[in-house]
Design a protein around this motif. Structure first.
Motif, PDB file in Angstrom:
ATOM      1  N   GLN A 122     -21.183 -62.259 -61.991  1.00  0.00           N
ATOM      2  CA  GLN A 122     -19.820 -62.491 -61.541  1.00  0.00           C
ATOM      3  C   GLN A 122     -19.499 -63.976 -61.659  1.00  0.00           C
ATOM      4  OE1 GLN A 122     -17.848 -60.615 -57.831  1.00  0.00           O
ATOM      5  NE2 GLN A 122     -18.907 -62.400 -57.033  1.00  0.00           N
ATOM      6  N   ASP A 123     -18.281 -64.290 -62.082  1.00  0.00           N
ATOM      7  CA  ASP A 123     -17.812 -65.669 -62.054  1.00  0.00           C
ATOM      8  C   ASP A 123     -17.472 -65.981 -60.600  1.00  0.00           C
ATOM      9  OD1 ASP A 123     -16.221 -68.006 -62.073  1.00  0.00           O
ATOM     10  OD2 ASP A 123     -15.654 -67.654 -64.159  1.00  0.00           O
ATOM     11  N   GLU A 124     -18.354 -66.701 -59.924  1.00  0.00           N
ATOM     12  CA  GLU A 124     -18.228 -66.879 -58.487  1.00  0.00           C
ATOM     13  C   GLU A 124     -17.016 -67.713 -58.103  1.00  0.00           C
ATOM     14  OE1 GLU A 124     -19.819 -64.972 -56.840  1.00  0.00           O
ATOM     15  OE2 GLU A 124     -21.848 -64.690 -57.553  1.00  0.00           O
ATOM     16  N   SER A 125     -16.660 -68.665 -58.922  1.00  0.00           N
ATOM     17  CA  SER A 125     -15.463 -69.457 -58.642  1.00  0.00           C
ATOM     18  C   SER A 125     -14.216 -68.586 -58.730  1.00  0.00           C
ATOM     19  CB  SER A 125     -15.369 -70.626 -59.629  1.00  0.00           C
ATOM     20  OG  SER A 125     -14.203 -71.385 -59.403  1.00  0.00           O
ATOM     21  N   LEU A 126     -14.156 -67.764 -59.763  1.00  0.00           N
ATOM     22  CA  LEU A 126     -13.036 -66.834 -59.918  1.00  0.00           C
ATOM     23  C   LEU A 126     -12.988 -65.864 -58.743  1.00  0.00           C
ATOM     24  CD1 LEU A 126     -12.065 -64.966 -63.177  1.00  0.00           C
ATOM     25  CD2 LEU A 126     -12.331 -63.710 -61.048  1.00  0.00           C
ATOM     26  N   ALA A 127     -14.145 -65.354 -58.331  1.00  0.00           N
ATOM     27  CA  ALA A 127     -14.196 -64.416 -57.211  1.00  0.00           C
ATOM     28  C   ALA A 127     -13.718 -65.084 -55.926  1.00  0.00           C
ATOM     29  CB  ALA A 127     -15.614 -63.883 -57.038  1.00  0.00           C
ATOM     30  N   GLY A 128     -14.135 -66.332 -55.705  1.00  0.00           N
ATOM     31  CA  GLY A 128     -13.697 -67.054 -54.524  1.00  0.00           C
ATOM     32  C   GLY A 128     -12.194 -67.266 -54.510  1.00  0.00           C
TER      33      GLY A 128
END
Length: 336
Positions: free
Chosen positions: A156-162
């Motif tokens: 998962q793209d964690e920045s995008l998810a955040g």
């Protein structure tokens, strides 16, 4: 599709969205011509007829149910592909690096590794490449996998998810969020809270807790809620921490709601009951499954998912009370 390089060659630095790559892999496998193995090999077999050996090395802590899902996916892929899978984990970066070096010395045919603390894994990854062992990344390290010379990445793209969570909190009219980081220095966790802070219009505070100690974690959250009654949303970064936060909210007398990243069977029940507003599912089972399956595909057919330039995204997906029933049965089977 461009011909991907073998794992020992430098990777191109371009990045792109990998939705198409994910669909391609799930349906038919993205074809490429990298590697020396051909499709004439039997399932899970090396050129000498022996079964392929794959090592999965993670930064998981013992007893973390999230990693049980990753491991289950990897085991199911290995069973399907006829691969001998070994699993090793250590939350300490130096310990994880040592485990990966062990896998290189054992001359496995492929390694899947998490990059929660990328700098610590540079040496072991380089050692694997020097030994012509293909390495794929999963779960953590979406911003580091290419620079470290890793062949593919699943996560998962964690920045995008955040950022998506920040937008969700705005939709829910939250005003003051407490983002709970349970492992200091973990790049994926830091990116999640940073993403929330970037898009959330309200105030975002960050608290660090000792994730390996459930009692201490709950106590720290309870203390912050008692200290600041304006906090109306607690955002945790793992399912078990959300359940700790639910208890903390009750103990502190706070009116805060709880939301979380990641999912497990108990968290599904909490979403159903309304104790947790929503969960962001990065599909850990899928990460483990695709990581192992990708190494089998590479060794037996030269396939490289994403062409070696794009990650294969497994999330984020929101699980709320409105749609939790659709994942409940899979959670009961230990795959969500």
């Amino acid at each position: 599709m461009n011909t991907p390089p073998p794992p020992s060659a430098p990777h191109r630095s371009a990045r792109g969205i990998a939705a198409a790559a994910a669909v391609c892999l799930l349906v038919a496998g993205c074809s490429g011509s990298g590697g020396t193995s051909g499709s004439a090999l039997g399932a899970g077999s090396r050129a000498d007829g022996a079964r392929l050996k794959v090592a999965l090395v993670t930064h998981a802590s013992e007893g973390d149910t999230f990693w049980n899902l990753v491991r289950k996916g990897a085991q199911d892929a290995a069973a399907k592909d006829g691969v001998d899978l070994t699993y090793a984990n250590d939350p300490d970066a130096a310990g994880q690096a040592a485990l990966m070096r062990d896998a290189v010395r054992q001359k496995v045919d492929g390694i899947a590794v998490t990059l929660a603390k990328p700098q610590a894994m540079k040496g072991p990854v380089a050692a694997a490449r020097a030994a012509d062992i293909p390495v794929v990344g999963l779960n953590s390290g979406i911003d580091s996998w290419q620079s470290e010379g890793i062949m593919e990445f699943f996560g998962q793209d964690e920045s995008l998810a955040g950022r998506a969570v920040g937008d969700k909190l705005d939709e829910l009219k939250a005003k003051h969020a407490l983002c709970v980081i349970h492992e200091r220095g973990n790049v994926a966790l830091e990116a999640r809270c940073a993403g929330v802070k970037k898009t959330f219009d309200g105030q975002t505070d960050i608290v660090y807790v000792e994730g390996t100690d459930a009692t201490a974690t709950a106590a720290a959250i309870t203390a912050r809620l008692r200290q600041d009654p304006t906090i109306d949303e607690v955002v945790t970064l793992g399912a078990q921490f959300a359940l700790n936060a639910v208890k903390s909210v009750k103990q502190s007398g706070s009116r805060a709601r709880v939301a979380t990243f990641d999912l497990n069977q108990n968290l599904v029940k909490a979403v159903k009951s309304g104790d947790v507003q929503f969960a962001v599912d990065q599909q850990p089972y899928l990460q483990g499954y695709l990581a192992v399956d990708s190494l089998w595909l590479y060794k037996t057919n030269g396939n490289v998912s994403g062409g070696g330039v794009s990650p294969v995204l497994t999330g984020p997906a929101f699980v709320t009370k409105a749609n939790v029933a659709s994942v409940a049965a899979f959670a009961a089977h230990g795959t969500r």
